[in-house]
Write a protein that holds these residues in place. Structure first.
Motif, PDB file in Angstrom:
ATOM      1  N   LYS A  47      25.948 -22.698   9.643  1.00  0.00           N
ATOM      2  CA  LYS A  47      25.894 -23.741   8.821  1.00  0.00           C
ATOM      3  C   LYS A  47      24.370 -24.174   8.741  1.00  0.00           C
ATOM      4  N   LEU A 101      14.140 -29.214   5.126  1.00  0.00           N
ATOM      5  CA  LEU A 101      15.262 -30.132   4.602  1.00  0.00           C
ATOM      6  C   LEU A 101      15.983 -30.740   5.580  1.00  0.00           C
TER       7      LEU A 101
ATOM      8  N   ARG B 351      25.064 -31.868  -6.824  1.00  0.00           N
ATOM      9  CA  ARG B 351      24.819 -32.946  -5.592  1.00  0.00           C
ATOM     10  C   ARG B 351      26.433 -33.207  -5.123  1.00  0.00           C
ATOM     11  N   SER B 354      28.446 -30.410  -3.834  1.00  0.00           N
ATOM     12  CA  SER B 354      28.180 -29.485  -2.828  1.00  0.00           C
ATOM     13  C   SER B 354      29.304 -30.030  -1.580  1.00  0.00           C
ATOM     14  N   CYS B 358      25.996 -26.493   4.515  1.00  0.00           N
ATOM     15  CA  CYS B 358      25.035 -25.969   5.074  1.00  0.00           C
ATOM     16  C   CYS B 358      23.967 -26.626   4.674  1.00  0.00           C
ATOM     17  N   PRO B 360      20.610 -26.152   3.605  1.00  0.00           N
ATOM     18  CA  PRO B 360      19.751 -26.073   2.356  1.00  0.00           C
ATOM     19  C   PRO B 360      20.466 -26.851   1.158  1.00  0.00           C
ATOM     20  N   ARG B 362      23.182 -29.178   1.149  1.00  0.00           N
ATOM     21  CA  ARG B 362      23.412 -30.646   1.369  1.00  0.00           C
ATOM     22  C   ARG B 362      22.179 -31.112   1.060  1.00  0.00           C
ATOM     23  N   GLY B 364      19.041 -30.180  -0.060  1.00  0.00           N
ATOM     24  CA  GLY B 364      18.088 -29.842  -1.209  1.00  0.00           C
ATOM     25  C   GLY B 364      18.977 -30.519  -2.393  1.00  0.00           C
ATOM     26  N   VAL B 391      11.475 -26.794  -3.912  1.00  0.00           N
ATOM     27  CA  VAL B 391      13.026 -27.041  -3.338  1.00  0.00           C
ATOM     28  C   VAL B 391      14.019 -26.035  -3.631  1.00  0.00           C
ATOM     29  N   ASN B 394      13.633 -23.129  -1.523  1.00  0.00           N
ATOM     30  CA  ASN B 394      14.172 -23.092  -0.307  1.00  0.00           C
ATOM     31  C   ASN B 394      15.820 -22.955  -0.252  1.00  0.00           C
ATOM     32  N   GLY B 397      19.421 -18.514  -2.310  1.00  0.00           N
ATOM     33  CA  GLY B 397      19.558 -17.260  -1.275  1.00  0.00           C
ATOM     34  C   GLY B 397      19.609 -17.445  -0.244  1.00  0.00           C
ATOM     35  N   ASN B 398      19.482 -18.986   0.467  1.00  0.00           N
ATOM     36  CA  ASN B 398      19.418 -19.441   1.851  1.00  0.00           C
ATOM     37  C   ASN B 398      20.721 -20.124   2.383  1.00  0.00           C
ATOM     38  N   THR B 399      21.811 -20.087   1.444  1.00  0.00           N
ATOM     39  CA  THR B 399      23.012 -20.589   1.719  1.00  0.00           C
ATOM     40  C   THR B 399      24.234 -19.969   1.957  1.00  0.00           C
ATOM     41  N   ILE B 400      25.327 -20.557   2.548  1.00  0.00           N
ATOM     42  CA  ILE B 400      26.529 -19.942   2.595  1.00  0.00           C
ATOM     43  C   ILE B 400      27.276 -19.272   1.579  1.00  0.00           C
ATOM     44  N   ASP B 405      22.879 -21.448  -4.952  1.00  0.00           N
ATOM     45  CA  ASP B 405      21.967 -20.735  -5.878  1.00  0.00           C
ATOM     46  C   ASP B 405      22.371 -21.324  -7.326  1.00  0.00           C
TER      47      ASP B 405
END
Ligand SMILES: Cc1cc2nc3c(=O)[nH]c(=O)nc-3n(C[C@H](O)[C@H](O)[C@H](O)COP(=O)(O)O)c2cc1C
Ligand code: SF4
Ligand code: SF4
Ligand code: FES
Ligand code: FES
Lengths: 322, 427, 193
Positions: A47, A101, B351, B354, B358, B360, B362, B364, B391, B394, B397-400, B405
């Motif tokens: 997470k 973040l 927003r 979401s 995760c 980024p 939540r 971002g 942002v 960031n 590609g970095n999320t669950i 994306d």
């Protein structure tokens, strides 16, 4: 056995091992920081995304790199996998972005936070030389929720790691709190006015990586680095009775579980040991406990840290001291 | 233009009813499959058809089916994804409302091929009225021995249930959907394990979109090869496009893959041109999650070839100058549309939707929304534009799950193609 | 949603009112539970919460949720977690008619913003508020999957499409006049066969 290379170090691990676990076996600077994974909690991890690493080679059979960074805590090792953590600029940049973040809505209240000095987020942020984010938006503010006389919830500090929820679900008999709402209004709460009180609930405090859950019975609030952590034990009918007693002189200020070098509890302890036994006569004091994590707590560098000073992110958080 | 294989009977009065549907050739594909084909042969036809998932990702359906763990002794499940909540997308709703039996037939065929005995249709709660329509269709099919025990006297039995969601876009993501179906919060699962191995109730599971599953019906009817002869290249067959925005004829259209975007927008058969004779400004061709394209790049690729409605053509040029076919939610903007306002609006959507699991995504999505809100309301700073890009990067590609994306792309692409308009908002 | 930073959640209280479904509803609930495998009764939570909300005053009180938890043999907090996640569940008493107006892109650019603004002016309420007579609550919602016939809205989960300023006035006026007997749409329980 499966062979995996992490930052050029080769290790053999058993099938089913995750990249993070493999890195922890190697130890030292290759260990990615983990803010939500907790080896003793089923279903934890995935997470926070601070443990992201690059898989430069998927496996011996399929050597293609993985298209995205992966969460090392929840990605199983494949034979012949090649992983980059500390040596990858991409990983460091992504991680820095994620820490930013995580800090975005985190109140800058370290000076008044009980967790200061033993906070994983603080460590991580300092590791990146980051105290502020670029935001000019006001930070998120949750209303104060009272969850009883033992544990204090500071929701504004929560990083939504789910560890306390999993602890309550898996270690205690009756979970009374959970993750409510969704998105960036998601919160830890009981929903109804009620106190979280059952035999092992206090462990939520120890698993919380930040100061969102703290010990209300912590006497004479003190900065932890003024206290001496001592290994102590007692005969206990509900838990192993092995704890860390945080002392000043001959007074016990608070009792916690014993944490290993990755900041995880060695054993969960019961609420009686934690909250009710504050007298030195309650305990057999074994001697000083080595705080193995190099964090502000052992380095006592919190006061001296200047903004922008760089401690290597990895070494700064998880490298064992000895 | 192209041949309709899904909506060909949509205008037959009463087609929602089993009897009418049957009279017009309905359930012939099931008759054929159960009478003459083995499950493996049904799957083989789907592979031959080249059908790709219509839910957004375009993953080959036959291949997905072949991943299903058939060694496990646990029950297998088929879950039909009817969550349809991607802004601009309303084709599954249209299909279920008008041709519920086409979907049921597809579910029977797919379950037969996959060895599934229980199938759930997960439908978004706002489509409450469709729950009744689908349940009625299932009952009718059951009365006629197409659903239930020993279908058509064979050894194949199947139950189909409709399961409503309750307002959460994220439950369209297949693993969030499975969590939701288990009565939990719609938090996407961490993969691996994939649903083909550990899906619903930890059992092997296939999740497919409504349109994908409905398309199995004509594929078995006409044969995989005949289906594959439609369309263009690896984008075989037809696709339902839901068109909306500033056009004369919003609605759901079945197009043969390969139709030029220009024809789709301007031909009277489809969108009928831009409303009030205005100029085309931009298009989001595949639902709000895919990159926005300015008019020139929507109609022609960067290499000046006509842009076609197909997976390949729409993504030609990558994220520099292309987009994606996605779910087929085709949103058209005319010259009066404000790209900054629209980007803010869509970011507010992400927003709000979401799951928050995760960090980024939540944090971002919330940050991007706040920045865009400021920009749109005249309180932007020059540095905000690059901040937004950063942002978005960031998160990406970095999320669950891909919602991260999906939130990042619209912002990144809007700034890429309309930076000037963002600058104009800063005064 | 404005760029707000204060989260307005609060703790709820048990009113300890007795909550029970009618026999007919209980029968429906049991048949819904049977749709899922043995031991997986929690799967029926969303459909049952829909029914509960509709039959227990249009929102999910703590008592209602605790009752549902007992029916499914799960912890109350498991219901709270779910009820707070999904936007169709209301945690507080709403107006008789809940106007859920789509404010997402496609509807917005087709006149949705004007329609929304007009509702606020016509009813003298802001989003999230209920008219003093308890008739109408205004909610802004995300894409309803009706973008082709936007601006779109739902009144108590029934679709109303192609809204204009005039249309929406007419709709509100007709709802005001509508009597109980005229309530025609099928409830959640009746959707399932
Ligand atoms: C945030 C998100 C929302 C999605 N929503 C839907 C949806 O509403 N309907 C759908 O069919 N697929 C949706 N998908 C895609 C599904 O995860 C999945 O890929 C799809 O159901 C697979 O079916 P297909 O192969 O037939 O396309 C969504 C994916 C994401 C990441
Ligand atoms: S309160 Fe602490 S342990 Fe619980 S979710 Fe928040 S940060 Fe994690
Ligand atoms: S990317 Fe967003 S929606 Fe997906 S799991 Fe993470 S927080 Fe949830
Ligand atoms: S520790 Fe791996 S994602 Fe949090
Ligand atoms: S945008 Fe309003 S229904 Fe889709």
């Amino acid at each position: 056995m499966l062979r995996i290379t992490i930052d050029n170090i080769l290790i053999e691990v058993e099938e089913g091992t995750t990249i993070l676990q493999a890195a922890r076996m190697i130890g030292g600077g290759v260990v990615p920081p983990a803010m939500c994974y907790y080896s003793k909690l089923k279903g934890s991890g995935g997470k926070c995304r601070t443990c992201l690493v690059k898989v430069a080679q998927g496996s011996a059979k399929d050597p293609r790199p993985m298209p995205k960074l992966v969460a090392s805590c929840s990605t199983p090792v494949q034979d012949g996998m090649v992983v980059e953590n500390k040596i990858s600029v991409e990983v460091q940049q992504a991680r820095e972005g994620i820490v930013e973040l995580l800090l975005l809505n985190h109140p800058l209240d370290c000076p008044v936070c009980d967790q200061a000095g033993e906070c994983d987020l603080q460590d991580l942020a300092f590791g990146f030389g980051m105290e502020e984010t670029e935001t000019i938006e006001p930070r998120r503010e949750y209303p104060v929720v009272d969850i009883g006389p033992l544990i204090k919830l500071h929701m504004n500090r929560c990083i939504h790691c789910y560890r306390c929820v999993l602890t309550a679900e898996q270690i205690t008999k009756k979970r009374a709190h959970g993750m409510l709402y969704r998105g960036d209004t998601m919160e830890i709460s009981t929903f109804i006015q009620t106190a979280i009180e059952n035999d092992f609930s206090g462990n939520m405090i120890d698993v919380c990586p930040v100061g969102a859950l703290t010990d209300r019975t912590f006497r004479f609030k003190s900065r932890v680095w003024f206290l001496n952590p001592m290994n102590a034990h007692r005969e206990c009918s509900s838990c192993g009775g092995k704890v860390t007693a945080w002392m000043f002189g001959s007074e016990i200020y608070r009792v916690t579980g014993r944490k290993d070098r990755f900041g995880e509890l060695e054993e969960f302890i019961c609420n009686e040991c934690r909250f009710e036994k504050k007298d030195i006569s309650d305990w057999v004091i074994e001697g000083p406990r080595k705080i193995k994590r190099q964090s502000v707590i052992s380095g006592n560098q919190y006061e001296h840290l200047k903004k922008g000073s760089i401690i290597h992110p990895i070494e700064g958080t998880t490298e064992p001291q000895e | 233009m192209g041949r309709a294989v899904l909506l060909d009977k949509v205008n037959v009065p009463g087609i929602r009813d089993f009897g009418v549907y049957r009279e017009h050739g309905g359930y012939r594909s099931v008759d054929k499959a159960l009478g003459e084909m083995t499950p493996a042969q049904v799957q083989q036809e789907v592979i031959k058809s080249g059908l790709r998932g219509r839910g957004g990702a375009g993953f080959p359906t036959g291949l997905k089916w072949s991943f299903l763990d058939r060694k496990s002794d646990k029950p297998r499940y088929l879950v039909c994804n009817a969550d349809e909540s991607e802004p601009g997308t309303f084709k599954d709703r249209y299909l279920m409302e008008h041709l519920p039996h086409l979907l049921i037939e597809g579910l029977i065929l797919s379950s037969y091929a996959l060895g599934v005995k229980t199938c759930y249709i997960y439908i978004r709660g706002e489509f409450k009225y469709l729950v009744g329509i689908l349940e009625t269709a299932i009952s009718q099919a059951k009365k006629n021995n197409y659903v239930g025990e020993r279908i058509l006297g064979t050894g194949f039995s199947l139950e189909i249930y409709v399961h409503p969601g309750a307002g959460a876009y994220i439950c369209g993501e297949e693993t969030a959907l499975l969590e939701s179906l288990e009565g939990k919060r719609g938090n996407p699962r961490i993969k691996p394990p994939f649903p083909a191995y550990k899906g619903l109730y930890d059992c092997p599971t296939v999740v497919n979109n409504v349109e994908t599953l409905a398309t199995i019906t004509p594929i078995i009817g006409m044969g995989g090869e005949a289906y594959a002869a439609l369309g263009i290249g690896k984008s075989t067959g037809t696709k339902l496009m839901s068109a909306c925005g500033n056009i004369n004829k919003p609605g759901v259209y079945e197009i043969e893959m390969g139709l030029p975007v220009e024809d789709f927008i301007y031909s009277d058969e489809y969108c009928g041109g831009i409303k009030n004779g205005r100029m085309l400004k931009a298009v989001i061709p595949g639902g709000s999650s895919v990159p926005i394209l300015p008019a020139d790049l929507a109609l022609n690729t960067a290499r000046s070839e006509a842009r076609l409605l197909s997976y390949e053509s729409l993504s030609e040029g990558g994220f520099e100058s292309g987009s994606m076919l996605g779910s087929g939610g085709f949103i058209v903007y005319d010259e009066d549309a404000c790209i900054v306002r629209n980007t803010w609006n869509l970011t507010r959507f992400y927003r709000h939707e979401s799951c928050g699991q995760c960090s980024p995504c939540r944090e971002g999505t919330g940050w991007m929304e706040k920045i865009l809100y400021r920009l749109e309301h005249g309180q932007g700073r020059r540095s905000d534009i690059d901040l937004l890009v950063r942002v978005a990067k960031n998160i990406e590609g970095n999320t669950i799950c891909p919602l991260g994306d999906a939130a990042a792309w619209p912002v990144a692409s809007a700034i890429r193609h309309f930076r000037g308009e963002f600058l104009e908002h800063i005064k | 949603m404005e760029a707000g930073s204060k989260i307005d959640h609060h703790l709820f209280v048990r009113e300890n009112r007795e909550v029970v479904f009618s026999d007919a509803t209980l029968e429906k609930v049991r048949s819904l539970i049977r749709r899922y495998p043995e031991g997986r009764q929690k799967s029926a939570l969303l459909p049952i919460l829909h029914i509960a909300q509709e039959e227990m005053g249009g929102y999910l009180s703590v008592d209602t949720m605790d009752y549902v938890a007992s029916l499914l043999d799960i912890k109350p907090v498991e219901v709270y977690e779910v009820a707070t996640f999904y936007s169709m569940f209301y945690l507080e008493k709403m107006g008789k008619y809940v106007l859920e107006v789509c404010h997402t892109g496609p509807c917005s650019i087709c006149g949705g913003e004007e329609v929304l603004q007009h509702i606020k002016e016509y009813l003298h309420i802001e989003t999230g508020e209920t008219t003093p007579d308890g008739m109408f609550t205004l909610k802004e919602v995300e894409c309803l999957g009706a973008c082709g016939s936007g601006p779109s809205m739902q009144v108590n989960t029934e679709f109303h499409d192609h809204m204009t300023v005039k249309q929406v006035e007419k709709l509100i006026d007709s709802l005001r006049r509508k009597s109980e007997e005229e309530e025609s749409s099928k409830g959640w329980a009746e959707q399932f066969s």
